[in-house]
Write a protein that holds these residues in place. Structure first.
Motif, PDB file in Angstrom:
ATOM      1  N   ILE A  89       0.840  -1.198   0.000  1.00 17.80           N
ATOM      2  CA  ILE A  89       0.000   0.000   0.000  1.00 17.80           C
ATOM      3  C   ILE A  89       0.874   1.245   0.000  1.00 17.80           C
ATOM      4  O   ILE A  89       0.623   2.212  -0.732  1.00 17.80           O
ATOM      5  N   ALA A  90       1.936   1.221   0.807  1.00 16.28           N
ATOM      6  CA  ALA A  90       2.812   2.389   0.917  1.00 16.28           C
ATOM      7  C   ALA A  90       3.465   2.723  -0.415  1.00 16.28           C
ATOM      8  O   ALA A  90       3.583   3.900  -0.786  1.00 16.28           O
ATOM      9  N   ALA A  91       3.905   1.698  -1.152  1.00 24.38           N
ATOM     10  CA  ALA A  91       4.568   1.957  -2.430  1.00 24.38           C
ATOM     11  C   ALA A  91       3.613   2.626  -3.417  1.00 24.38           C
ATOM     12  O   ALA A  91       3.991   3.572  -4.126  1.00 24.38           O
ATOM     13  N   ALA A  92       2.368   2.147  -3.477  1.00 22.78           N
ATOM     14  CA  ALA A  92       1.400   2.743  -4.398  1.00 22.78           C
ATOM     15  C   ALA A  92       1.136   4.209  -4.054  1.00 22.78           C
ATOM     16  O   ALA A  92       1.131   5.079  -4.935  1.00 22.78           O
ATOM     17  N   GLY A 111      -2.357   0.557   5.940  1.00 25.33           N
ATOM     18  CA  GLY A 111      -3.230   1.596   5.409  1.00 25.33           C
ATOM     19  C   GLY A 111      -3.410   2.744   6.382  1.00 25.33           C
ATOM     20  O   GLY A 111      -3.375   3.914   5.990  1.00 25.33           O
ATOM     21  N   ALA A 112      -3.570   2.402   7.655  1.00 23.13           N
ATOM     22  CA  ALA A 112      -3.742   3.449   8.668  1.00 23.13           C
ATOM     23  C   ALA A 112      -2.472   4.282   8.825  1.00 23.13           C
ATOM     24  O   ALA A 112      -2.524   5.513   8.946  1.00 23.13           O
ATOM     25  N   LEU A 113      -1.310   3.618   8.818  1.00 17.46           N
ATOM     26  CA  LEU A 113      -0.050   4.341   8.999  1.00 17.46           C
ATOM     27  C   LEU A 113       0.293   5.201   7.791  1.00 17.46           C
ATOM     28  O   LEU A 113       0.853   6.294   7.939  1.00 17.46           O
ATOM     29  N   VAL A 114      -0.020   4.704   6.597  1.00 15.92           N
ATOM     30  CA  VAL A 114       0.214   5.528   5.413  1.00 15.92           C
ATOM     31  C   VAL A 114      -0.594   6.816   5.521  1.00 15.92           C
ATOM     32  O   VAL A 114      -0.105   7.914   5.208  1.00 15.92           O
ATOM     33  N   ALA A 115      -1.850   6.692   5.959  1.00 14.88           N
ATOM     34  CA  ALA A 115      -2.693   7.874   6.102  1.00 14.88           C
ATOM     35  C   ALA A 115      -2.211   8.780   7.234  1.00 14.88           C
ATOM     36  O   ALA A 115      -2.318  10.004   7.148  1.00 14.88           O
ATOM     37  N   ALA A 116      -1.657   8.191   8.312  1.00 17.18           N
ATOM     38  CA  ALA A 116      -1.298   8.968   9.493  1.00 17.18           C
ATOM     39  C   ALA A 116       0.096   9.583   9.409  1.00 17.18           C
ATOM     40  O   ALA A 116       0.286  10.764   9.735  1.00 17.18           O
ATOM     41  N   ILE A 117       1.094   8.791   8.993  1.00 16.70           N
ATOM     42  CA  ILE A 117       2.475   9.280   9.057  1.00 16.70           C
ATOM     43  C   ILE A 117       3.191   9.242   7.707  1.00 16.70           C
ATOM     44  O   ILE A 117       4.353   9.637   7.609  1.00 16.70           O
ATOM     45  N   TRP A 120       7.724   5.761   6.308  1.00 18.20           N
ATOM     46  CA  TRP A 120       7.956   5.019   7.554  1.00 18.20           C
ATOM     47  C   TRP A 120       7.426   3.593   7.463  1.00 18.20           C
ATOM     48  O   TRP A 120       7.979   2.680   8.089  1.00 18.20           O
ATOM     49  N   VAL A 121       6.391   3.378   6.696  1.00 17.59           N
ATOM     50  CA  VAL A 121       5.883   2.019   6.501  1.00 17.59           C
ATOM     51  C   VAL A 121       6.907   1.192   5.719  1.00 17.59           C
ATOM     52  O   VAL A 121       7.141   0.021   6.020  1.00 17.59           O
ATOM     53  N   LEU A 122       7.532   1.781   4.722  1.00 20.06           N
ATOM     54  CA  LEU A 122       8.584   1.096   3.983  1.00 20.06           C
ATOM     55  C   LEU A 122       9.777   0.784   4.884  1.00 20.06           C
ATOM     56  O   LEU A 122      10.404  -0.275   4.768  1.00 20.06           O
ATOM     57  N   ALA A 123      10.106   1.700   5.795  1.00 20.02           N
ATOM     58  CA  ALA A 123      11.211   1.460   6.728  1.00 20.02           C
ATOM     59  C   ALA A 123      10.901   0.285   7.659  1.00 20.02           C
ATOM     60  O   ALA A 123      11.777  -0.538   7.961  1.00 20.02           O
ATOM     61  N   ALA A 124       9.659   0.193   8.110  1.00 17.28           N
ATOM     62  CA  ALA A 124       9.267  -0.934   8.960  1.00 17.28           C
ATOM     63  C   ALA A 124       9.378  -2.255   8.209  1.00 17.28           C
ATOM     64  O   ALA A 124       9.771  -3.287   8.776  1.00 17.28           O
ATOM     65  N   GLY A 153     -12.373   7.336  -0.129  1.00 19.10           N
ATOM     66  CA  GLY A 153     -11.808   8.156   0.936  1.00 19.10           C
ATOM     67  C   GLY A 153     -10.317   7.989   1.150  1.00 19.10           C
ATOM     68  O   GLY A 153      -9.777   8.503   2.133  1.00 19.10           O
ATOM     69  N   GLY A 154      -9.627   7.255   0.293  1.00 13.18           N
ATOM     70  CA  GLY A 154      -8.174   7.192   0.401  1.00 13.18           C
ATOM     71  C   GLY A 154      -7.627   5.843   0.837  1.00 13.18           C
ATOM     72  O   GLY A 154      -8.275   4.800   0.704  1.00 13.18           O
ATOM     73  N   ALA A 155      -6.406   5.884   1.398  1.00 13.99           N
ATOM     74  CA  ALA A 155      -5.674   4.654   1.719  1.00 13.99           C
ATOM     75  C   ALA A 155      -6.345   3.847   2.830  1.00 13.99           C
ATOM     76  O   ALA A 155      -6.311   2.610   2.812  1.00 13.99           O
ATOM     77  N   GLY A 156      -6.932   4.533   3.813  1.00 17.24           N
ATOM     78  CA  GLY A 156      -7.516   3.815   4.952  1.00 17.24           C
ATOM     79  C   GLY A 156      -8.585   2.821   4.557  1.00 17.24           C
ATOM     80  O   GLY A 156      -8.504   1.640   4.914  1.00 17.24           O
ATOM     81  N   PRO A 157      -9.626   3.234   3.823  1.00 13.93           N
ATOM     82  CA  PRO A 157     -10.663   2.282   3.410  1.00 13.93           C
ATOM     83  C   PRO A 157     -10.129   1.148   2.527  1.00 13.93           C
ATOM     84  O   PRO A 157     -10.581   0.001   2.643  1.00 13.93           O
TER      85      PRO A 157
END
Length: 450
Positions: A54-57, A183-189, A193-197, A274-278
């Motif tokens: 999700i983060a890459a997209a 999805g939640a982290l992409v929307a939040a931060i 950082w998701v890729l780093a994790a 509504g974006g990445a979260g849904p």
């Protein structure tokens, strides 16, 4: 409370029942040390990897890219799978599989860490993201055949179905958590950082897989070279109609589903949901379904393995149809849940059939041909997703994806071996070093097995 009969002072007359504490629960007999390490490491990478997709997209979209650019990055990740899978399978049947897995995980760790730094630094360029995605795909090409061969060699025939179901349940549980959290982290931060994790997860998994024990695997007989190994694997693969028939089926199905999930899904989510979260929630519901399907397969043992599994592939067309209709989030989540349950029936049945029919020393090569066929069309499909949307429209392209899944699944049911392959009740005798069929029963028509 349990009681134990003990002898005091060596005289049986002095023996008496003595209460003892209940024993701590132990692992099932089929959950060997290797199986446990493999499952744990795969859960770790599953938590990171599903969020990273999700983060890459969304990293591409936030950098100013469009659907075509998302498709190019997805294609760059998949193209090395097509180029290097067969070599990876041959190497995994020659070298200790755990060493191949550790090296591949290390490459994935480094490439994702560089991707994360690039995104966090700001203004990543498309070619840079494609290059790093390609390095990640290269690691996957060498990892996947080795991992599948290692997993199948870690369980016995009697418990294979349940072991694979539990493994997949754990993996999909991690996918559930990773997709929702990602999805939640992409929307939040943000995606960096998701890729780093994900990079950290690959590093941890490499350490766990370095502890695997391969002493139980017989030494490989000297071969005639890499090309000879590939030819031997091809003979094993092409001589089984059920095997190549289903791989051809999934060549098409994976391509169109991959395009829908990697390209159209994020676009529909951005424009209508509504974006990445849904979108992360919808993917998580698919994960819930796969966990439920794996749980079902710990109990259900269909006699006709591939017939039951293939019938459960038809619902794979439903998510594309729901996206074409721009269904509300609740409806899309329900569709993804049902699809996850059904496709997992196929997944466990497929792994059980491979474990049952393919000799251990050829598992990685067969897995490589399986993976190769399954992903061969994905780069083209993801790269063409954007132009297809421009030429025909997004909804029309998604309907095309759904129709193709139905057509190829119906076609593979025409293969007699797919309808007739039966579960064995006795363990399979693996071939000797020189090769040959997995057992004498493998030389009989599949309809007569079981």
């Amino acid at each position: 409370m349990r009681h134990t009969r003990i002898v005091i002072g060596g005289r049986d007359g002095d023996s008496r029942p003595v209460p003892t504490l209940p024993l701590l629960p132990s692992r099932p007999v089929w959950a060997t040390r290797n199986y446990t390490l493999l499952t744990t490491a795969t859960v770790v990478t599953g938590l990171g990897g599903n969020g990273a997709l999700i983060a890459a997209a969304f990293a591409v979209l936030e950098a100013g890219g469009d659907g075509g650019d998302v498709g190019l990055v997805a294609a760059a990740r998949t193209l090395p799978l097509v180029l290097f899978l067969l070599i990876g399978g041959a190497l995994a049947d020659r070298l200790p599989r755990h060493r191949v897995m550790v090296a591949a995980n290390t490459l994935n760790c480094l490439s994702q860490a560089a991707f994360a730094v690039l995104v966090l630094a700001g203004e990543p360029r498309l070619w840079q993201m494609m290059l790093l995605a390609g390095l990640g795909g290269t690691g996957q090409a060498f990892f996947s055949p080795a991992a599948e061969g290692m997993l199948m060699s870690s369980v016995d025939g009697e418990h294979a179905g349940r072991a694979f179901a539990v493994f997949r349940m754990a993996v999909h549980g991690a996918g559930l958590g990773g997709a929702a959290l990602g999805g939640a982290l992409v929307a939040a931060i943000g995606p960096g950082w998701v890729l780093a994790a994900d990079a950290a997860a690959f590093g941890c998994a490499a350490g766990l897989r370095g502890l695997l024990d391969v002493s139980h695997i017989p030494p490989r007989a000297p071969g005639d070279g890499l090309l000879a190994d590939l030819r031997d694997g091809w003979r094993e693969f092409s001589g089984r109609p059920w095997l190549w028939g289903i791989v051809v089926q999934f060549s098409v199905a994976n391509a169109v589903v991959g395009a829908a999930e990697a390209v159209y899904g994020p676009l529909v989510a951005r424009d209508h949901l509504g974006g990445a979260g849904p979108w992360g929630l919808a993917l998580a519901c698919f994960g819930v379904g796969t966990v439920g399907g794996a749980l079902l397969m710990t109990r259900w043992k269909p006699r006709r393995l591939l017939l039951a599994g293939t019938l459960c592939v038809f619902p794979l067309a439903l998510p594309s149809a729901a996206l074409a209709l721009t269904a509300p989030v609740g409806v899309l989540c329900a569709v993804m849940l049902v699809t996850g349950v059904s496709i997992e029936v196929f997944g466990v049945s497929w792994m059980t059939a491979l474990h049952q029919e393919v000799p251990e020393e050829k598992l990685s090569r067969i897995s490589a041909y399986d993976w190769f066929g399954s992903v061969a069309l994905v780069p083209a499909a993801t790269a063409l997703a954007g132009p297809s949307e421009t030429a025909f429209g997004r909804a029309e392209s998604l309907w095309g994806c759904a129709v193709l899944v139905v057509l190829v699944t119906a076609a593979v049911l025409a293969v007699p071996d797919v309808r007739n392959l039966r579960r064995r009740t006795a363990p399979v005798t693996r071939a000797a070093k020189g090769g040959g069929p997995a057992s004498a029963a493998a030389e009989r028509p599949l309809g007569e097995l079981g």
